[in-house]
Structure formats: C-alpha cells, structure tokens
Design an enzyme around this catalytic site. Structure first.
Site, PDB file in Angstrom:
ATOM      1  N   GLY A  12      23.139 -38.370  65.437  1.00  0.00           N
ATOM      2  CA  GLY A  12      24.427 -38.941  65.823  1.00  0.00           C
ATOM      3  C   GLY A  12      24.650 -40.332  65.254  1.00  0.00           C
TER       4      GLY A  12
ATOM      5  N   SER B 226      25.185 -34.649  67.430  1.00  0.00           N
ATOM      6  CA  SER B 226      23.737 -34.891  67.438  1.00  0.00           C
ATOM      7  C   SER B 226      23.033 -33.692  68.055  1.00  0.00           C
ATOM      8  CB  SER B 226      23.428 -36.151  68.244  1.00  0.00           C
ATOM      9  OG  SER B 226      22.027 -36.253  68.436  1.00  0.00           O
TER      10      SER B 226
ATOM     11  N   THR C  12      16.104 -33.467  50.385  1.00  0.00           N
ATOM     12  CA  THR C  12      15.773 -32.075  50.682  1.00  0.00           C
ATOM     13  C   THR C  12      16.126 -31.758  52.137  1.00  0.00           C
ATOM     14  OG1 THR C  12      14.004 -32.179  49.072  1.00  0.00           O
ATOM     15  CG2 THR C  12      13.897 -30.376  50.676  1.00  0.00           C
TER      16      THR C  12
ATOM     17  N   CYS D  67      18.124 -53.667  81.625  1.00  0.00           N
ATOM     18  CA  CYS D  67      16.932 -54.471  81.887  1.00  0.00           C
ATOM     19  C   CYS D  67      15.669 -53.831  81.331  1.00  0.00           C
ATOM     20  CB  CYS D  67      16.716 -54.641  83.388  1.00  0.00           C
ATOM     21  SG  CYS D  67      17.966 -55.666  84.133  1.00  0.00           S
TER      22      CYS D  67
HETATM   23  C1  LIG Z   1      22.981 -40.291  71.720  1.00  0.00           C
HETATM   24  C2  LIG Z   1      24.291 -40.731  71.210  1.00  0.00           C
HETATM   25  C3  LIG Z   1      24.433 -41.161  69.876  1.00  0.00           C
HETATM   26  C4  LIG Z   1      23.267 -41.283  68.946  1.00  0.00           C
HETATM   27  O1  LIG Z   1      22.749 -40.029  68.555  1.00  0.00           O
HETATM   28  P1  LIG Z   1      21.278 -39.965  67.909  1.00  0.00           P
HETATM   29  O2  LIG Z   1      21.160 -38.559  67.462  1.00  0.00           O
HETATM   30  O3  LIG Z   1      20.329 -40.313  69.018  1.00  0.00           O
HETATM   31  O4  LIG Z   1      21.242 -40.931  66.799  1.00  0.00           O
HETATM   32  C5  LIG Z   1      25.681 -41.528  69.449  1.00  0.00           C
HETATM   33  N1  LIG Z   1      26.740 -41.474  70.262  1.00  0.00           N
HETATM   34  C6  LIG Z   1      26.662 -41.060  71.545  1.00  0.00           C
HETATM   35  C7  LIG Z   1      27.886 -41.001  72.389  1.00  0.00           C
HETATM   36  C8  LIG Z   1      25.431 -40.686  72.068  1.00  0.00           C
HETATM   37  O5  LIG Z   1      25.337 -40.285  73.327  1.00  0.00           O
END
Ligand SMILES: *Cc1c(COP(=O)(O)O)cnc(C)c1O
Length: 392
Positions: A71, A199, A237, A325
């Site tokens: 993501g 993601s 790849t 935190c």
């Molecule tokens: C988890 C998350 C991401 C990041 O995705 P990754 O695959 O962990 O890099 C981006 N945007 C939102 C809203 C997410 O919850």
C-alpha cells in the site's frame, strides 16, 4: 487461551485458501515470467490470472492493474508519479488531514521539492468537506488524493462525489483504498477513480505485495526503472507467489462482502452499544453509520490508551490505541486531532478492528474485560479523582 486478534486494520494472517494457492509458486513453479519455456509460462499465467481477479473486484480492466510491494508503495507511486508527469501543468495537490502517513509524508516530501499541498479539513465524524474541497481547487491543481475509508476511525468518504468534482475540473483523482478493498463494493468507473491503492496484508494475502490501479490514459511517470515488467512502469522480477496470493485474497474477500459485512457489523455494533451504555464518559470516534463494518474507535476520558492496551494484552486481547506512544512518539493521532478531539482524549482511545475470523464469544469476553479495565484505570487516575472532586 489463544490470542483474541482485534487488530485486523494493522495486518492479517495469510488465509489458508490463499496459502494453498501460493505454495506451489514457491516450491515448484519458480520460473521467471520473462522467459519462454513452459515453467516461465506457468508464472506468466498466474500473474495474468491475479491481475484479472483484482480488476474484476474493482470493475477495472486487467491492463489497468500494476503490482507493487504494498500500500505504501502504491500511494507513493500514484502521488509522485503524477506530480512528476504533470509538473509542467501545475504543482498543486489536494489531500486531507486524515490520510495514512504513506500519503501525508509523500506530500510533505513533494512540498520540499516545490509542490504546494492543501490538506483539507474533515468534520467531527471524519468526513471530508465537499465545500472546502471545491474551494481548494486552483488552476494549477493536478491531483486530488482522498482515502476511501480511514484506517483509524473507519469513516467512509464520499468518493464518487469527490471523483466527480475532480473530473469536472480535469483533475486526476487517487484514492487510498487499502482499508476498503474486500470490505466495500468498489466500481472505479462509476466512482470516477483514476488511481486506487491496494495492499495485500490487510485482507489475508502476504505482507509486501500490493497493487495500483491506473486508469488507461492517465499520465504517470514510471516508478522503478529497469526491465520491462509491469509494462516497464514498475521494473523488477515479479513476486509471483505473493501476486498469486493477492489475487486470490481479493477475489475471496470480494465474493464474501455481503455475508461478512452482516456478521462483522453485528459484532461491531454489539461492542459499541455495550461500551456506550455501560461505561460513562466515552465517545465513539468516526461516523455512526458511514463506517467500516469492522471498526470500533472509542475514547475514554481520564485514562491513557497505553495502559488499556497493556491490560488488554495481559488478557490475551490484541488492540491498538489512537495514541502513538507505543511507537516512540508522544504525539496523539493526527486523525483524532483532525476530528476535533482534545489531546487528553486522543490519548485515551481504543481501536478494535474485526474480521470474519472473530467470534461472538470473543466479543463477549472483551466487553466483560474492558469494563473492568476502564474502571481500574480510572480508579488510579488523578484526572478522574480531580473530576469527581469538582462534581461534588
Ligand atoms: C496499511 C495501510 C497502508 C500501507 O500499506 P502497506 O502495505 O503496509 O504499505 C496505506 N494506507 C492505509 C489506509 C493503510 O491502512
């Protein structure tokens, strides 16, 4: 007792059905998809199938799906890629104050490189103001990026309407749909979406794989320069096994949306109703109805989120807090501040995110424990003591 896993917005286990699909691509079908022998063909076909599974789930075309490493990478690509490709047209980007850091910090980076970013406000429920969005649009605006659903408070944004406004002005529209894919129905054409981030590990595929939908015809710079993979836009790849897993996980989640929404929403609402009626001085964060089926986010006055998490952990319950935190920063969540929570309350918040693998028994056990935990922490809280004094 086994862990009660209430942190599905952070990550998920790889689903059994997904693992079964992946396994042969790690052990047996390991061919590099760029070659011409049969073993390579197996990889090509697997990638092609996954591309179609993802395209079908969001009503896109196969050739509009590009695989990435997750993501964060998809968000970075969409925003930096458009910023670079359209730099001659303009250098203004509009996003919101409640985006994931993958979007916010990408925008901050661009600000250091001569771009101008407007971070628009949200209301007390976390919904983007359409009026503010319209006002923020300028002659040199090249991109609007608004998340589909928020990862902390679960609020679902008016995506179709935002996309329509963007398109009326000839501006590209990107949405971070990491929390939405497989949970909400998505139709990228109907919703006027030009780019959409996915993601894998938030929906039962492995970590480190994702996708970016890029509508055909969108002008975006290549992300990784190298070989010809992903039409030369994102070289390297292919991560065939994980791509297979992503395709399968998205297909499964999408086919199950209705059934799992019903089930998960029941658990969510039971938690919300019980806490709100049994515990005083708390507030539900996010929208009451325009919210992800599995998201609960509640602030408890007079206590620290961290204390709550530790006590929950001692009962085997995995949850998170709006306070950062634990990750070494004392700043409360930018999302909770954006919806207007005072710092103290933003610290005392709890996020529960459910999946179809949770059960009503777990929910009942949690409800019983959280009531005890909150009263225990309040009994030790000087803030609560002062409050009670003032009430006299
Ligand atoms: C988890 C998350 C991401 C990041 O995705 P990754 O695959 O962990 O890099 C981006 N945007 C939102 C809203 C997410 O919850």
């Amino acid at each position: 007792m086994n862990n009660i896993y209430f942190d599905n917005a952070s990550t998920t286990a790889v689903r059994k059905e997904v693992f079964d699909e992946i396994k042969p691509y790690l052990l047996d079908f390991y061919g590099n998809a760029s070659n011409i022998y049969d073993l390579a063909k197996k990889s090509q076909e697997a990638i092609k199938k996954a591309r179609k599974q993802i395209a079908d789930a969001i009503c896109a075309k196969s050739d509009e799906i590009y695989f990435t490493a997750g993501g964060s990478e998809s968000d970075n690509w969409a925003i930096k890629g458009v910023a670079d490709a359209l730099a001659d047209k303009g250098k203004h980007i509009i996003t919101t104050k409640i985006e994931h850091h993958a979007v916010l910090n990408t925008c901050k980076f661009l600000e250091k490189h001569g771009y101008d970013v407007t971070y628009i406000d949200v209301d007390e429920y976390g919904i983007v103001s359409i009026e503010d969005l319209k006002k923020a649009i300028r002659q040199d605006t090249i991109l609007i990026s608004v998340m589909f659903a928020n990862n902390e408070i679960g609020t679902i944004e008016p995506i179709e309407e935002i996309g329509k406004i963007a398109h009326e002005k000839g501006i590209y529209f990107h949405t971070d749909a990491v929390q939405a894919v497989g949970h909400l129905k998505i139709d990228v054409y109907k919703m006027n979406i030009d780019m959409l981030s996915i993601s894998g590990h938030k929906l039962g595929a492995p970590k480190g794989v994702g996708a970016l939908y890029i509508k055909n015809g969108i002008n975006i710079s290549n992300l990784i320069h190298g070989g010809g993979q992903e039409k030369g836009k994102r070289a390297g790849t292919e991560n065939v096994a994980s791509i297979v897993g992503l395709g399968k996980a998205v297909e499964l989640a999408n086919a199950e949306i209705e059934e799992s929404t019903d089930y998960i929403t029941k658990m969510r609402d039971k938690i919300i109703e019980n806490i709100m009626s049994n515990i005083k001085y708390c507030r539900l964060n996010g929208h009451p109805t325009k919210r992800l089926p599995g998201n609960v986010n509640i602030s408890f006055e007079f206590i620290e989120g961290e204390g709550m998490l530790l006590l929950l952990n001692s009962k085997g319950i995995c949850a998170t807090s709006g306070s950062a935190c634990t990750s070494g920063s004392l700043d409360p969540s930018h999302v909770l501040l954006a919806i207007g929570l005072p710092h103290e309350n933003a610290h005392g918040s709890l996020r529960i995110t459910l999946s179809k693998y949770n059960t009503m028994e777990e929910v009942d056990y949690f409800i019983k424990e959280i009531c005890g935990i909150v009263s225990r922490l309040r009994d030790m809280s000087p803030l609560y003591e002062q409050f009670l004094e003032r009430q006299k």
